[in-house]
Scaffold this active site. Structure first.
Site: not given
Ligand code: GRF
Length: 203
Positions: A64, A106-108, A140, A142, A144
């Site tokens: 990964r 990022n969009t959540h 970051d 984590g 989301d």
């Protein structure tokens, strides 16, 4: 501002950004689109717009971490000012964040900190919230959990299914994304703890 967008699926958020960039006053242009899998509509949207694409599948790599480093290299080739994860279904790792940290958003499809992870709309529906929405945050380490750039609220309607709710969220989400990326591109932004401040650092 040069923007690289990473996708894993239909790419409707990407399409909204591509359309917004057609306006020369918007201040951003999508210079490349990357994906973790081939044959998705998101890549087809980029190709139709004449935007370079790349695909890096995790299973092509021994580890990964090697995938993460390769992804960082592929994105770095375009020297982006902003990296947008729009429906990208992989967590970027420490190497990627070391290279681009603070420039990755990022969009959540939920109102953070509620319902992080892969099933935001389903969890909001199951919980029975009356209002949910979309969140744009700076990535970051984590899941989301990063500093929030913008949020849009969306009503949950009686009789909603996960699909009808997610589609309603996505309408708000792409508006939030287009408005936010445009402002970040034109004004610049800095992350200070859990706050994202718009505007360039004064020298
Ligand atoms: C978006 O709602 C995104 O937040 C979520 O999945 C959806 C992707 O939609 N992770 P698209 O690929 O941009 O159409």
């Amino acid at each position: 501002a040069a923007v690289v967008v990473l996708v894993s699926g239909s790419g409707t958020n990407l399409q909204a950004l591509i359309d917004a960039c057609a306006d020369p006053s918007y201040g951003a242009h999508v210079v490349a689109v990357g994906a973790d899998r081939g044959g998705i509509e998101g890549l087809a949207r980029a190709e139709r717009a004449g935007i370079p694409t790349f695909t890096l599948s995790v299973k092509e790599f021994e580890t990964r971490e090697e995938w993460d480093a390769a992804l960082a290299g592929a994105v770095a080739a375009y020297d982006p000012d902003i990296v947008v994860l729009a429906g990208f279904m992989k967590l970027v790792g420490s190497t990627f964040l070391a290279v681009f940290g603070g420039k990755v958003v990022n969009t959540h499809p939920a109102l953070s900190p509620s319902f992080p992870g892969m099933h935001g709309p389903a969890e909001a529906l199951a919980y029975g919230v009356k209002v949910t929405g979309a969140t744009l945050f700076v990535v970051d380490p984590g899941v989301d959990t990063g500093p929030i750039v913008a949020q849009r609220a969306v009503e949950v309607v009686d009789g909603d299914t996960v699909e009808t709710l997610h589609e309603r969220i996505k309408v708000a989400e792409r508006g939030m994304l287009v408005d936010s990326i445009g402002a970040m591109a034109r004004e610049g932004f800095t992350v200070e703890g859990r706050r994202v401040r718009m505007g360039r650092l004064v020298d």
